[in-house]
Design a protein around this motif. Sequence first.
Motif, PDB file in Angstrom:
ATOM      1  N   LYS A 257       0.796  -1.227   0.000  1.00  0.00           N
ATOM      2  CA  LYS A 257       0.000   0.000   0.000  1.00  0.00           C
ATOM      3  C   LYS A 257       0.834   1.285   0.000  1.00  0.00           C
ATOM      4  N   LEU A 258       1.808   1.377   0.909  1.00  0.00           N
ATOM      5  CA  LEU A 258       2.578   2.617   1.000  1.00  0.00           C
ATOM      6  C   LEU A 258       3.359   2.856  -0.289  1.00  0.00           C
ATOM      7  N   GLY A 259       3.981   1.801  -0.810  1.00  0.00           N
ATOM      8  CA  GLY A 259       4.729   1.942  -2.057  1.00  0.00           C
ATOM      9  C   GLY A 259       3.830   2.350  -3.209  1.00  0.00           C
ATOM     10  N   PHE A 260       2.619   1.805  -3.251  1.00  0.00           N
ATOM     11  CA  PHE A 260       1.670   2.152  -4.307  1.00  0.00           C
ATOM     12  C   PHE A 260       1.292   3.628  -4.217  1.00  0.00           C
ATOM     13  N   ILE A 261       1.041   4.110  -3.004  1.00  0.00           N
ATOM     14  CA  ILE A 261       0.642   5.507  -2.813  1.00  0.00           C
ATOM     15  C   ILE A 261       1.784   6.459  -3.159  1.00  0.00           C
ATOM     16  N   THR A 262       2.998   6.166  -2.667  1.00  0.00           N
ATOM     17  CA  THR A 262       4.125   7.060  -2.947  1.00  0.00           C
ATOM     18  C   THR A 262       4.483   7.054  -4.437  1.00  0.00           C
ATOM     19  N   THR A 263       4.339   5.894  -5.083  1.00  0.00           N
ATOM     20  CA  THR A 263       4.587   5.822  -6.524  1.00  0.00           C
ATOM     21  C   THR A 263       3.585   6.688  -7.278  1.00  0.00           C
ATOM     22  N   THR A 264       2.321   6.604  -6.879  1.00  0.00           N
ATOM     23  CA  THR A 264       1.283   7.409  -7.526  1.00  0.00           C
ATOM     24  C   THR A 264       1.587   8.898  -7.382  1.00  0.00           C
ATOM     25  N   ILE A 265       2.024   9.307  -6.189  1.00  0.00           N
ATOM     26  CA  ILE A 265       2.348  10.718  -5.969  1.00  0.00           C
ATOM     27  C   ILE A 265       3.525  11.136  -6.844  1.00  0.00           C
ATOM     28  N   GLU A 266       4.578  10.310  -6.881  1.00  0.00           N
ATOM     29  CA  GLU A 266       5.752  10.665  -7.691  1.00  0.00           C
ATOM     30  C   GLU A 266       5.425  10.764  -9.169  1.00  0.00           C
ATOM     31  N   PHE A 267       4.630   9.821  -9.669  1.00  0.00           N
ATOM     32  CA  PHE A 267       4.256   9.848 -11.076  1.00  0.00           C
ATOM     33  C   PHE A 267       3.317  11.017 -11.372  1.00  0.00           C
ATOM     34  N   ALA A 268       2.460  11.346 -10.415  1.00  0.00           N
ATOM     35  CA  ALA A 268       1.567  12.491 -10.595  1.00  0.00           C
ATOM     36  C   ALA A 268       2.359  13.794 -10.664  1.00  0.00           C
ATOM     37  N   LEU A 269       3.446  13.869  -9.896  1.00  0.00           N
ATOM     38  CA  LEU A 269       4.288  15.070  -9.920  1.00  0.00           C
ATOM     39  C   LEU A 269       5.085  15.190 -11.216  1.00  0.00           C
ATOM     40  N   GLN A 270       5.118  14.118 -11.998  1.00  0.00           N
ATOM     41  CA  GLN A 270       5.764  14.166 -13.312  1.00  0.00           C
ATOM     42  C   GLN A 270       4.766  14.508 -14.421  1.00  0.00           C
ATOM     43  N   ASN A 271       3.490  14.628 -14.038  1.00  0.00           N
ATOM     44  CA  ASN A 271       2.427  14.932 -14.990  1.00  0.00           C
ATOM     45  C   ASN A 271       2.186  16.442 -15.007  1.00  0.00           C
ATOM     46  N   GLU A 272       2.541  17.093 -16.107  1.00  0.00           N
ATOM     47  CA  GLU A 272       2.456  18.550 -16.192  1.00  0.00           C
ATOM     48  C   GLU A 272       1.023  19.053 -16.035  1.00  0.00           C
ATOM     49  N   GLU A 273       0.058  18.233 -16.377  1.00  0.00           N
ATOM     50  CA  GLU A 273      -1.348  18.653 -16.301  1.00  0.00           C
ATOM     51  C   GLU A 273      -1.805  18.888 -14.869  1.00  0.00           C
ATOM     52  N   ILE A 274      -1.286  18.112 -13.927  1.00  0.00           N
ATOM     53  CA  ILE A 274      -1.765  18.209 -12.544  1.00  0.00           C
ATOM     54  C   ILE A 274      -0.669  18.561 -11.546  1.00  0.00           C
ATOM     55  N   LYS A 275       0.579  18.668 -11.998  1.00  0.00           N
ATOM     56  CA  LYS A 275       1.718  18.858 -11.097  1.00  0.00           C
ATOM     57  C   LYS A 275       1.551  20.066 -10.178  1.00  0.00           C
ATOM     58  N   ALA A 276       1.234  21.233 -10.730  1.00  0.00           N
ATOM     59  CA  ALA A 276       1.163  22.463  -9.941  1.00  0.00           C
ATOM     60  C   ALA A 276       0.077  22.374  -8.873  1.00  0.00           C
ATOM     61  N   ASP A 277      -1.098  21.898  -9.265  1.00  0.00           N
ATOM     62  CA  ASP A 277      -2.205  21.802  -8.306  1.00  0.00           C
ATOM     63  C   ASP A 277      -1.902  20.784  -7.219  1.00  0.00           C
ATOM     64  N   LEU A 278      -1.244  19.691  -7.589  1.00  0.00           N
ATOM     65  CA  LEU A 278      -0.912  18.672  -6.599  1.00  0.00           C
ATOM     66  C   LEU A 278       0.118  19.198  -5.606  1.00  0.00           C
ATOM     67  N   LEU A 279       1.119  19.906  -6.086  1.00  0.00           N
ATOM     68  CA  LEU A 279       2.123  20.493  -5.190  1.00  0.00           C
ATOM     69  C   LEU A 279       1.473  21.447  -4.198  1.00  0.00           C
ATOM     70  N   GLU A 280       0.553  22.258  -4.703  1.00  0.00           N
ATOM     71  CA  GLU A 280      -0.153  23.200  -3.829  1.00  0.00           C
ATOM     72  C   GLU A 280      -0.942  22.446  -2.759  1.00  0.00           C
ATOM     73  N   TYR A 281      -1.602  21.378  -3.173  1.00  0.00           N
ATOM     74  CA  TYR A 281      -2.384  20.572  -2.236  1.00  0.00           C
ATOM     75  C   TYR A 281      -1.482  19.927  -1.181  1.00  0.00           C
ATOM     76  N   LEU A 282      -0.353  19.366  -1.617  1.00  0.00           N
ATOM     77  CA  LEU A 282       0.567  18.707  -0.688  1.00  0.00           C
ATOM     78  C   LEU A 282       1.148  19.710   0.307  1.00  0.00           C
ATOM     79  N   GLU A 283       1.428  20.903  -0.158  1.00  0.00           N
ATOM     80  CA  GLU A 283       1.944  21.952   0.738  1.00  0.00           C
ATOM     81  C   GLU A 283       0.912  22.286   1.815  1.00  0.00           C
TER      82      GLU A 283
END
Length: 293
Positions: A257-283
């Motif tokens: 589970k943890l590896g799946f979640i962290t992988t999803t976050i890392e791959f999402a941060l490589q996606n230009e479409e959602i990267k900025a909004d995700l960073l803002e949310y994580l902050e």
Amino acid sequence: MKKVKKAIIPAAGLGTRFLPATKAMPKEMLPIVDRPTIEYIVEEAIASGIEDIIIVTGKGKRAIEDHFDRNFELEENLISKGKLDILEKINQSSKVEIHYIRQKEPKGLGHAVWCARNFIGDEPFAVLLGDDIVSADKPCTKQLIEQYNTTGSSVIGVQTVSDEETKRYGIIDPISSKGRCYEVSNFVEKPAQGTAPSNLAIMGRYVLTPEIFEFLETQETGAGGEIQLTDAIQKLNESQKVYAYDFDGVRYDVGEKLGFITTTIEFALQNEEIKADLLEYLEEIVKKSNVKS
């Protein structure tokens, strides 16, 4: 020497770590952002020059076959709307022949590989496990195929893990090394804590000679009461050299589970479409956590 043109992707596991999500959905179809896990594995095989893939499935895995099948109605819809970039994405797997066979009993990874023996025949082949996604400039499987072409022997992908993690993996006992390539004395499946011969762990990528099937045919159950591929590799190593290769790349463990979640976050941060909004949310999440602590 025959070329490596075929690959086995074992996908018959029950996915119990992800229940209840995997009660009706194969764990291999759980999405990393917008693509199922198994698609990353298939694309690695394609990028490595594999021409034929056999996916070993089990009960309740029909969704995998449906995913890699052509959907002409969907394709026509995308064409009519000019969404050709999405069309290209969903048709990536058409670049390779994909076949299926069922593992009728859950007897372990070694048995799953053995189930594909008739498809492989007398050719060398790759095995790619779906619990590990590898991000690398040169595909991980391609790195192993190049080592096979150099040595003419089976090659197992490895990377270094911590002392605490060795009990979770197959571990190699290296004799000597030349660059990233290791000659191996023993392959040990999930050694007890503190007994591992090294920190080099088998990471779900293999290039094997067809002689492995001779040992899988008679392999007794090992760790976890299952037929372990690592045990058969050790027997193969006693009759012909089997090398280990410390492949270059970042390996993501999506099998828990943890590896799946962290992988999803890392791959999402490589996606230009959602990267900025995700960073803002994580902050915002971090700020709230700091306030509570």
